[in-house]
Design an enzyme around this catalytic site. Structure first.
Site, mmCIF file in Angstrom:
data_model
loop_
_atom_site.group_PDB
_atom_site.id
_atom_site.type_symbol
_atom_site.label_atom_id
_atom_site.label_comp_id
_atom_site.label_asym_id
_atom_site.label_seq_id
_atom_site.Cartn_x
_atom_site.Cartn_y
_atom_site.Cartn_z
ATOM 1 N N ASP A 100 0.794 -1.231 0.000
ATOM 2 C CA ASP A 100 0.000 0.000 0.000
ATOM 3 C C ASP A 100 0.828 1.285 0.000
ATOM 4 O O ASP A 100 0.414 2.303 0.574
ATOM 5 C CB ASP A 100 -0.993 -0.014 1.167
ATOM 6 C CG ASP A 100 -2.171 -0.925 0.872
ATOM 7 O OD1 ASP A 100 -2.593 -0.976 -0.303
ATOM 8 O OD2 ASP A 100 -2.649 -1.596 1.796
ATOM 9 N N ASP A 160 -7.294 -3.931 -5.179
ATOM 10 C CA ASP A 160 -7.017 -2.601 -4.610
ATOM 11 C C ASP A 160 -5.683 -2.037 -5.111
ATOM 12 O O ASP A 160 -5.490 -0.823 -5.192
ATOM 13 C CB ASP A 160 -6.947 -2.645 -3.076
ATOM 14 C CG ASP A 160 -7.913 -3.623 -2.428
ATOM 15 O OD1 ASP A 160 -8.292 -4.603 -3.085
ATOM 16 O OD2 ASP A 160 -8.247 -3.431 -1.257
#
Ligand code: GLY
Length: 387
Positions: A100, A160
């Site tokens: 991330d 994602d």
């Protein structure tokens, strides 16, 4: 056409919503300048955390969007303080062993660097890009999401991650070194080929064979069950396809974007804000995920830039309709109700069939607030992306 008669958010409402959001961000600065907002609220109020979770970049992104809207010096100062925190975090490798890096470093450091020229933001974001490419597997050609890199149970990508890749394109542009972009491109192709199902719903996560790199199987983590479409996964897919097209210019991604978006729209309840999984609709006693609505609207507002007028107008209308509903029915209007911006999001909802933890259900969450502001900003002006 779907939702033909739903009202659209007006320019005045966009302005009002951004004004309130900016004031709310400013009200939060005393508590959240040297600390960050937690990923989700509790009882609709965020608690402060250290800069050690995958979501902290969204709060800094809200600060930058509020700064863009108002030009207020105290927002700029807070953003700069947070950039230092992100630089310290990557230098000390605090909780950065995951994919991330884009969620963390694009809305905080890339944004700050673009807006103010802060060189610490540039340095931090390039280091974050270096960190991210360490998770690339040439066998399978993808960036691994979580966990140790040498375990078959972790040999997977998640949808994602498409939002983490603009950081790599930015790093290539900034440094002139194409290794970042090449990895991003490989991951995009692998991801889109495997996470999009035949009916254009999407897998949350997808596993590969560690020895051969062959696609193995899809699985959910945060969706209701393996075969369902997790609402936020589908929304990451919509925005992810738009960004994939922006960066690769592969025509097929326009078509995939249209189908993935159509699946999302066809599974929305009447007010256009999805339940947490697209399996559920009006009448189901399940929580919503309002963050998915804003993420999808951002994706449509990005993709419309690359479409012919008719398509562009139709996606713009849909985005304005979605944001009207989010603004009217979900946005915070009174600081006594919440210190966040948008109610009724769902982070991680445990079901009998999934593997995730249970938290942040029917609460504000920091990306829901961030993408709400981003969508409004996109409607207000010709916005230069942080992504
Ligand atoms: N990227 C994790 C989530 O959307 O909850």
């Amino acid at each position: 056409m779907l939702f033909e008669n739903m009202p659209e958010i007006t320019e005045k409402e966009v302005e009002k919503a951004l004004q309130f959001s900016t004031e709310q961000v400013i009200r939060n600065l005393p508590e959240f300048t040297y600390k960050f907002q937690n990923a989700y609220s509790e009882g609709n109020f965020y608690h402060p955390i250290e800069n050690d979770y995958w979501t902290t970049g969204f709060w800094t992104g809200e600060i930058w969007l509020a700064y863009e809207f108002s030009g207020e010096e105290r927002l700029k100062k807070a953003g700069e303080i947070q950039i230092q925190s992100f630089l310290d975090r990557i230098n000390n490798k605090i909780a950065v062993d995951h994919h991330d890096m884009g969620f963390l470093y694009s809305p905080s450091c890339v944004a700050g660097y673009k807006l103010t020229g802060d060189r610490r933001g540039r340095e931090a974001a390039i280091k974050a890009a270096d960190q991210l490419i360490m998770r690339y597997h040439p066998v399978g050609e993808f960036i691994q999401a979580w966990g140790a890199m040498d375990e078959p149970e972790n040999y997977r990508l998640i949808i994602d991650c498409l939002l983490n890749l603009p950081l790599l394109y930015w790093a290539s542009e900034e440094t002139g070194d194409y290794k970042y972009r090449d990895i991003a491109e490989k991951h995009i192709h692998t991801a889109i080929k495997n996470v999009v199902r035949e009916d254009y719903s999407t897998w949350h996560t997808f596993f590969f064979d560690m020895t051969t790199g062959a696609p193995d199987h899809g699985a959910t983590c945060q969706g209701y069950r393996d075969g369902s479409a997790w609402a936020r996964g589908q929304a990451w897919g919509i925005y992810g396809c738009a960004l994939a097209y922006k960066y690769t210019k592969r025509e097929e991604y326009i078509d995939i974007f249209k189908h993935v978006t159509q699946y999302f729209l066809e599974h929305l309840p009447k007010d256009m804000v999805p339940y947490w999984d697209l399996e559920f609709t009006d009448g189901d006693d399940q929580p919503r995920d309002s963050s998915s609505a804003s993420i999808a609207a951002c994706g449509m507002l990005e993709m419309m830039k690359y479409m012919d007028t008719e398509d562009a107008e139709s996606y713009k209308k849909l985005a304005k309709q979605i944001m009207k509903s989010v603004y009217d029915n979900y946005a915070v209007k009174d600081p006594k109700v919440s210190n966040g911006l948008v109610l009724h999001s769902t982070y991680s909802n445990r079901s009998p069939y999934n593997t995730c933890n249970h938290y942040g259900v029917d609460e504000c969450n920091s990306w829901g607030d961030y993408f709400y502001m981003e969508a409004l900003t996109r409607l207000q002006k010709d916005w230069v992306l942080y992504w």
